[in-house]
Motif scaffolding. Structure first.
Motif, PDB file in Angstrom:
ATOM      1  N   SER A  23      50.399  35.677  49.247  1.00  0.00           N
ATOM      2  CA  SER A  23      50.353  36.119  47.854  1.00  0.00           C
ATOM      3  C   SER A  23      48.929  36.429  47.401  1.00  0.00           C
ATOM      4  O   SER A  23      47.949  36.020  48.036  1.00  0.00           O
ATOM      5  CB  SER A  23      50.925  35.013  46.957  1.00  0.00           C
ATOM      6  N   PRO A  24      48.808  37.126  46.269  1.00  0.00           N
ATOM      7  CA  PRO A  24      47.480  37.375  45.692  1.00  0.00           C
ATOM      8  C   PRO A  24      46.716  36.098  45.327  1.00  0.00           C
ATOM      9  O   PRO A  24      45.499  36.140  45.189  1.00  0.00           O
ATOM     10  CB  PRO A  24      47.789  38.207  44.447  1.00  0.00           C
ATOM     11  N   TYR A  25      47.405  34.973  45.173  1.00  0.00           N
ATOM     12  CA  TYR A  25      46.693  33.722  44.890  1.00  0.00           C
ATOM     13  C   TYR A  25      45.685  33.414  46.001  1.00  0.00           C
ATOM     14  O   TYR A  25      44.560  32.989  45.738  1.00  0.00           O
ATOM     15  CB  TYR A  25      47.664  32.543  44.773  1.00  0.00           C
ATOM     16  N   ILE A  26      46.080  33.618  47.238  1.00  0.00           N
ATOM     17  CA  ILE A  26      45.194  33.329  48.369  1.00  0.00           C
ATOM     18  C   ILE A  26      44.033  34.309  48.399  1.00  0.00           C
ATOM     19  O   ILE A  26      42.871  33.913  48.555  1.00  0.00           O
ATOM     20  CB  ILE A  26      45.979  33.363  49.706  1.00  0.00           C
ATOM     21  N   ALA A  27      44.320  35.602  48.235  1.00  0.00           N
ATOM     22  CA  ALA A  27      43.249  36.606  48.230  1.00  0.00           C
ATOM     23  C   ALA A  27      42.269  36.341  47.096  1.00  0.00           C
ATOM     24  O   ALA A  27      41.050  36.434  47.277  1.00  0.00           O
ATOM     25  CB  ALA A  27      43.844  38.012  48.108  1.00  0.00           C
ATOM     26  N   GLY A  28      42.784  35.979  45.926  1.00  0.00           N
ATOM     27  CA  GLY A  28      41.915  35.684  44.786  1.00  0.00           C
ATOM     28  C   GLY A  28      41.033  34.475  45.044  1.00  0.00           C
ATOM     29  O   GLY A  28      39.834  34.491  44.773  1.00  0.00           O
ATOM     30  N   ALA A  29      41.624  33.424  45.586  1.00  0.00           N
ATOM     31  CA  ALA A  29      40.848  32.221  45.891  1.00  0.00           C
ATOM     32  C   ALA A  29      39.773  32.530  46.926  1.00  0.00           C
ATOM     33  O   ALA A  29      38.608  32.135  46.772  1.00  0.00           O
ATOM     34  CB  ALA A  29      41.765  31.112  46.396  1.00  0.00           C
ATOM     35  N   TYR A  30      40.130  33.257  47.959  1.00  0.00           N
ATOM     36  CA  TYR A  30      39.172  33.609  49.004  1.00  0.00           C
ATOM     37  C   TYR A  30      38.019  34.427  48.419  1.00  0.00           C
ATOM     38  O   TYR A  30      36.855  34.172  48.709  1.00  0.00           O
ATOM     39  CB  TYR A  30      39.872  34.397  50.122  1.00  0.00           C
ATOM     40  N   ASN A  31      38.346  35.401  47.567  1.00  0.00           N
ATOM     41  CA  ASN A  31      37.325  36.258  46.969  1.00  0.00           C
ATOM     42  C   ASN A  31      36.370  35.485  46.069  1.00  0.00           C
ATOM     43  O   ASN A  31      35.166  35.746  46.061  1.00  0.00           O
ATOM     44  CB  ASN A  31      37.998  37.387  46.188  1.00  0.00           C
ATOM     45  N   VAL A  32      36.877  34.527  45.322  1.00  0.00           N
ATOM     46  CA  VAL A  32      36.006  33.758  44.428  1.00  0.00           C
ATOM     47  C   VAL A  32      35.177  32.747  45.213  1.00  0.00           C
ATOM     48  O   VAL A  32      34.009  32.526  44.913  1.00  0.00           O
ATOM     49  CB  VAL A  32      36.827  33.075  43.310  1.00  0.00           C
ATOM     50  N   ILE A  33      35.751  32.151  46.252  1.00  0.00           N
ATOM     51  CA  ILE A  33      35.018  31.160  47.049  1.00  0.00           C
ATOM     52  C   ILE A  33      33.931  31.818  47.895  1.00  0.00           C
ATOM     53  O   ILE A  33      32.795  31.358  47.935  1.00  0.00           O
ATOM     54  CB  ILE A  33      35.987  30.366  47.956  1.00  0.00           C
ATOM     55  N   TYR A  34      34.276  32.905  48.573  1.00  0.00           N
ATOM     56  CA  TYR A  34      33.354  33.501  49.547  1.00  0.00           C
ATOM     57  C   TYR A  34      32.750  34.832  49.110  1.00  0.00           C
ATOM     58  O   TYR A  34      31.901  35.379  49.818  1.00  0.00           O
ATOM     59  CB  TYR A  34      34.068  33.687  50.895  1.00  0.00           C
ATOM     60  N   GLY A  35      33.184  35.344  47.972  1.00  0.00           N
ATOM     61  CA  GLY A  35      32.671  36.632  47.499  1.00  0.00           C
ATOM     62  C   GLY A  35      32.107  36.507  46.095  1.00  0.00           C
ATOM     63  O   GLY A  35      31.721  35.430  45.653  1.00  0.00           O
ATOM     64  N   ASP A  36      32.125  37.606  45.394  1.00  0.00           N
ATOM     65  CA  ASP A  36      31.556  37.631  44.045  1.00  0.00           C
ATOM     66  C   ASP A  36      32.594  37.482  42.939  1.00  0.00           C
ATOM     67  O   ASP A  36      32.266  37.474  41.768  1.00  0.00           O
ATOM     68  CB  ASP A  36      30.758  38.919  43.835  1.00  0.00           C
ATOM     69  N   GLY A  37      33.856  37.379  43.309  1.00  0.00           N
ATOM     70  CA  GLY A  37      34.922  37.213  42.328  1.00  0.00           C
ATOM     71  C   GLY A  37      35.420  38.516  41.734  1.00  0.00           C
ATOM     72  O   GLY A  37      36.326  38.518  40.902  1.00  0.00           O
ATOM     73  N   GLU A  38      34.856  39.632  42.154  1.00  0.00           N
ATOM     74  CA  GLU A  38      35.239  40.913  41.557  1.00  0.00           C
ATOM     75  C   GLU A  38      36.699  41.280  41.842  1.00  0.00           C
ATOM     76  O   GLU A  38      37.377  41.856  40.991  1.00  0.00           O
ATOM     77  CB  GLU A  38      34.304  42.024  42.015  1.00  0.00           C
ATOM     78  N   LEU A  39      37.201  40.959  43.020  1.00  0.00           N
ATOM     79  CA  LEU A  39      38.610  41.234  43.328  1.00  0.00           C
ATOM     80  C   LEU A  39      39.523  40.462  42.382  1.00  0.00           C
ATOM     81  O   LEU A  39      40.489  41.013  41.851  1.00  0.00           O
ATOM     82  CB  LEU A  39      38.916  40.866  44.783  1.00  0.00           C
ATOM     83  N   TYR A  40      39.210  39.199  42.143  1.00  0.00           N
ATOM     84  CA  TYR A  40      40.007  38.388  41.224  1.00  0.00           C
ATOM     85  C   TYR A  40      39.913  38.943  39.808  1.00  0.00           C
ATOM     86  O   TYR A  40      40.916  39.045  39.099  1.00  0.00           O
ATOM     87  CB  TYR A  40      39.536  36.929  41.270  1.00  0.00           C
ATOM     88  N   ARG A  41      38.698  39.347  39.393  1.00  0.00           N
ATOM     89  CA  ARG A  41      38.504  39.930  38.064  1.00  0.00           C
ATOM     90  C   ARG A  41      39.357  41.199  37.924  1.00  0.00           C
ATOM     91  O   ARG A  41      40.020  41.404  36.920  1.00  0.00           O
ATOM     92  CB  ARG A  41      37.025  40.248  37.836  1.00  0.00           C
ATOM     93  N   GLN A  42      39.341  42.052  38.947  1.00  0.00           N
ATOM     94  CA  GLN A  42      40.118  43.291  38.897  1.00  0.00           C
ATOM     95  C   GLN A  42      41.621  43.006  38.885  1.00  0.00           C
ATOM     96  O   GLN A  42      42.382  43.686  38.198  1.00  0.00           O
ATOM     97  CB  GLN A  42      39.765  44.211  40.065  1.00  0.00           C
TER      98      GLN A  42
END
Length: 136
Positions: A23-42
């Motif tokens: 689910s997008p929950y996993i992608a969002g968590a991964y993006n915020v933990i290891y990235g800049d959070g922009e994917l979750y923001r979008q």
């Protein structure tokens, strides 16, 4: 009840029952933990554009920024303190909250917490199983 995260489901997306780990929950968590959070923001922007108001409180860029900050604090707490399963051990520090699923292992409460724990490497969580059924 101890349950492997890979065996949990969500009905929060596309009107379908899917495994939480896909689910997008996993992608969002991964993006915020290891990235800049922009994917979750979008992702939140897309939900707001589609539905107008999300989770009863997110309807504009300010709300999205607040939610992203809250999610980052959740991640920081889980990294620092882990997940406290027993309320009796909770001393006002760290994260405590019931993770709940129905008898078919559809998550009712705790999607984001479980996603973060999974991305951080945890394989098993303790859930309260309830008689409440989720619906599509």
């Amino acid at each position: 009840m101890l349950v492997e995260i890979k065996d949990l489901y969500t009905t929060a997306f596309w009107g379908k029952r899917i495994r939480l780990i896909y689910s997008p929950y996993i992608a969002g968590a991964y993006n915020v933990i290891y990235g800049d959070g922009e994917l979750y923001r979008q992702y939140l922007r897309d939900l707001v554009n589609r539905y107008g108001k999300v989770w009863g409180c997110i309807e504009n860029e300010k709300d999205i920024a607040i939610r992203l900050g809250t999610f980052k604090r959740l991640i920081k707490s889980l990294k620092r303190d882990g997940y406290l399963k027993e309320k009796e051990k909770w001393k006002g520090e760290g994260l405590y909250g019931g993770l709940t699923a129905d008898k078919d292992l559809n998550i009712i409460d705790g999607h984001h917490r479980i996603a973060v724990l999974y991305v951080l490497g945890q394989k098993v969580v303790e859930l309260k199983i309830t008689d409440i059924q989720t619906t599509d």
